[in-house]
Write an enzyme that holds these catalytic residues in place. Structure first.
Site, PDB file in Angstrom:
ATOM      1  N   ARG A  67       0.841  -1.198   0.000  1.00 16.96           N
ATOM      2  CA  ARG A  67       0.000   0.000   0.000  1.00 16.96           C
ATOM      3  C   ARG A  67       0.876   1.247   0.000  1.00 16.96           C
ATOM      4  NH1 ARG A  67      -3.929   3.184  -1.584  1.00 16.96           N
ATOM      5  NH2 ARG A  67      -4.033   5.026  -0.246  1.00 16.96           N
ATOM      6  N   HIS A  96     -12.052   1.370  10.387  1.00 16.23           N
ATOM      7  CA  HIS A  96     -12.366   0.591   9.178  1.00 16.23           C
ATOM      8  C   HIS A  96     -11.170   0.608   8.230  1.00 16.23           C
ATOM      9  CE1 HIS A  96     -14.179  -0.181   5.202  1.00 16.23           C
ATOM     10  NE2 HIS A  96     -15.080  -0.862   5.860  1.00 16.23           N
ATOM     11  N   THR A 141     -11.633  -5.108   2.709  1.00 16.69           N
ATOM     12  CA  THR A 141     -10.763  -5.257   3.867  1.00 16.69           C
ATOM     13  C   THR A 141      -9.799  -6.413   3.668  1.00 16.69           C
ATOM     14  OG1 THR A 141     -12.605  -4.470   5.198  1.00 16.69           O
ATOM     15  CG2 THR A 141     -10.786  -5.490   6.378  1.00 16.69           C
ATOM     16  N   LYS A 154     -24.118  -3.493   2.385  1.00 16.19           N
ATOM     17  CA  LYS A 154     -23.330  -2.275   2.665  1.00 16.19           C
ATOM     18  C   LYS A 154     -24.294  -1.118   2.885  1.00 16.19           C
ATOM     19  CE  LYS A 154     -19.166  -2.036   2.811  1.00 16.19           C
ATOM     20  NZ  LYS A 154     -18.140  -1.678   1.950  1.00 16.19           N
ATOM     21  N   LYS A 208     -29.423 -23.453   2.287  1.00 17.09           N
ATOM     22  CA  LYS A 208     -28.975 -22.039   2.225  1.00 17.09           C
ATOM     23  C   LYS A 208     -30.156 -21.157   1.858  1.00 17.09           C
ATOM     24  CE  LYS A 208     -25.020 -20.940   0.287  1.00 17.09           C
ATOM     25  NZ  LYS A 208     -24.141 -20.478   1.417  1.00 17.09           N
TER      26      LYS A 208
END
Ligand SMILES: Nc1ncnc2c1ncn2[C@@H]1O[C@H](COS(=O)(=O)NC(=O)c2csc(-c3nc4ccc(O)cc4s3)n2)[C@@H](O)[C@H]1O
Length: 542
Positions: free
Chosen positions: A214, A241, A339, A439, A525
């Site tokens: 990064r 986050h 993430t 989200k 499921k």
């Protein structure tokens, strides 16, 4: 390098990948920046932290942690709203191989319990706001030996203030402190909370190598003007986050002047850009929508703003174009990240704006789009699952080999659970999500977590949670509930039951719908697609 003709490789990195720990790189950068008067400014109070103060505080804290017996792979947690000293313990930990586990400061006790069960920290650095919850949760964790207050002037009960902890455990010999040497590929730097493609929140292990990759991006002039020391940036994404955590570490590495907000407040956001002459800001789509539509934007002089980056959730093409036009920018830099891959894995490169695109693959990473039925790589303009490989991919999920193997295949490819495609020039477009993750304003809402809570309710026989599309928030968590026979239960009772147990982003803002049966596959499921279609039908009758 992979020979598959449909594997896309990021451009050659313009900045050498340093084979040293992220701690050593940050230490050397902070020492270099000690002449810069401002590292971080609290926009709420005007309080400032210089790079010299940040450097010395981090070295003192590293000395404190060592004197308190902290060694490589021990864990500290930071649980606080954005704060001038949020990163001081984290920078110290990076220098001595201690692992940092940032936690959402809005987590309830139940959510904190789940997260602490993964990271098991020895010290928690928290804010006064979080302290009451942390004291309650601490009772169930013998591993937690200290709680230190990041924002208190004096001790609170037996919990030391940061300044007193430093005073009592360091001395002038901190000036001789040097970061430890260890293999960056081998050392975990941080454990970040993420639910990944399915299930409950897990602990994403980000290594020093991930951060070092990064760090090559933040110094690459193709990624924008944040690469210039002293450039003023506005930082209000939550520091706990991955998005806020890793971007701020990059800002420190470069020597940016960071204007910090604890959270998004429209007037303060705009006034800060104007008064501090902010040049660059990273945001999530709801903020871009605000910039596109709010009349108060015209009240402020935003001409200093030359760069807006956005990500963490889909951004409507028209919204991005409207903001670029309103603020006289060539375009909005979109990035796509997760993430599990440290930060952005695709990003709009310099001046290659494509409305609706999340950019091209970043250096030191490779990408492919695969057919979800047979796993074969697909060519341009064909939708499939996005997969990434390279130095940004996490080590794995802490203590969860099964989930790690489900996310990262035997060839090292991270399967994102996102659907998208790339065009002939390698620009990526995110189309939908295969995975369950919801989200809400860029925050993760794992359906499994809410379903688990709903199934504990005595009046609920079965339940499922999905995301309902919403222009402002992206998605709103919505529940389908099957009541136990003969039991009475209202939508509001279900909403309140959940709201009392979880942080705000997970509240059932998409509503509660009672049905006779949850659609499930032969393997048990939940068929979420069927529920999304049912929600549309039910809404159309409202
Ligand atoms: N650009 C995008 N468009 C559509 N969806 C997007 C997205 N980015 C993330 N997502 C969604 O969030 C999921 C991941 O959620 S998450 O785990 O909470 N992590 C994130 O959302 C996450 C972690 S880092 C990061 C970014 N870093 C950036 C740096 C610069 C920049 O200009 C843009 C970005 S986005 N995003 C993805 O799997 C995907 O479903």
């Amino acid at each position: 390098m992979e020979v598959d003709k449909y594997v896309l490789h990021g451009p050659v990195s313009l900045c050498p990948l340093e084979n040293t720990s992220a701690g050593k790189q940050i230490y050397n950068a902070l020492r270099r920046h000690c002449h810069l008067p401002e590292a971080m400014i609290d926009a709420h109070t005007g309080q400032k932290l210089s790079y010299k103060e940040l450097f010395e505080t981090s070295c003192r804290l590293a000395q404190c942690l060592q004197r308190c017996g902290y060694k490589r792979n021990d864990v500290i947690s930071v649980c606080s709203e954005n704060n001038l000293h949020f990163f001081s313990p984290i920078l110290a930990a990076l220098c001595i191989g201690v692992v940092s586990a940032p936690l959402n400061d809005n987590y309830t006790q139940g959510e904190l319990h789940n997260a602490l069960n993964i990271s098991k920290p020895g010290i928690i650095f928290c804010s006064e706001k979080v302290l009451p919850r942390m004291l309650e949760v601490k009772k169930q964790f013998s591993c937690i030996r200290r709680i230190i207050l990041l924002d208190a002037e004096e001790d609170v009960g037996e919990n030391e203030s940061l300044s007193n902890f430093i005073l009592r455990n360091s001395d002038e010999s901190f000036r001789n402190f040097k970061p430890l040497d260890f293999d960056p590929d081998d050392q975990v730097a941080a454990i970040m909370c993420s639910s990944g493609t399915t299930g409950l929140p897990k602990g994403v292990m980000i290594t020093h190598k991930n951060l070092a990759v990064r760090f090559t991006h933040v110094r690459d002039p193709r990624t924008g003007t944040q690469t210039i020391p002293g450039t003023t940036v506005l930082s209000f994404m939550p520091f706990f986050h991955g998005f806020g955590f890793c971007t701020n570490l990059g800002y420190f590495l470069v020597g940016n002047r960071i204007v910090m907000l604890k959270r998004f407040q429209p007037e303060l956001f705009l006034r800060s850009i104007q008064d501090y002459e902010v040049r660059s800001v990273l945001a999530v789509p709801p903020i871009i929508l605000f910039l596109a539509k709010s009349p108060i934007v015209d009240k402020y002089d935003l001409t200093s703003l030359k760069e807006i980056g956005v990500g963490a959730a889909p951004l409507g093409k028209e919204v991005g174009e409207a903001v670029a036009k309103r603020l006289n920018l060539e375009g909005i830099r979109q990035g796509y990240g997760l993430t599990e891959a440290t930060l952005a894995v695709t990003f709009t490169p310099n001046n290659e704006f494509r409305p609706g695109s999340s950019g091209t693959v970043v250096p030191l990473m490779s990408a492919k789009v695969i057919n979800i039925d047979n796993g074969e790589s697909l060519g341009p303009n064909v939708v499939g699952e996005l997969c990434f490989k390279g130095g940004l991919v996490m080590r794995g999920y802490a203590g969860n080999i099964k989930a790690t193997k489900e996310a990262i295949d035997e060839d090292g490819w991270l399967h994102t659970g996102d659907l998208g495609y790339y065009d002939k020039e390698g620009h990526f477009y995110i189309v939908d999500r295969l995975k369950e993750l919801i989200k809400y304003k860029g925050f993760q809402v794992p359906p499994a977590e809410l379903e688990g809570l709903l199934l504990k309710h005595p009046c609920i026989k079965d339940a499922a949670v999905i995301g309902i599309p919403d222009e402002l928030a992206g998605e709103l968590p919505a529940a389908f509930v099957v009541k136990q026979p003969g039991k009475k239960l209202s939508e509001k009772e279900v909403f309140d039951y959940i709201a009392n147990q979880v942080s705000s982003p997970k509240h059932l803002r998409g509503g509660v719908r009672f049905i006779d049966e949850i659609p499930k596959s032969a393997t048990g499921k939940i068929v979420r697609k069927a529920l999304r279609e049912l929600a549309i039908k039910m809404n159309s009758k409202l």
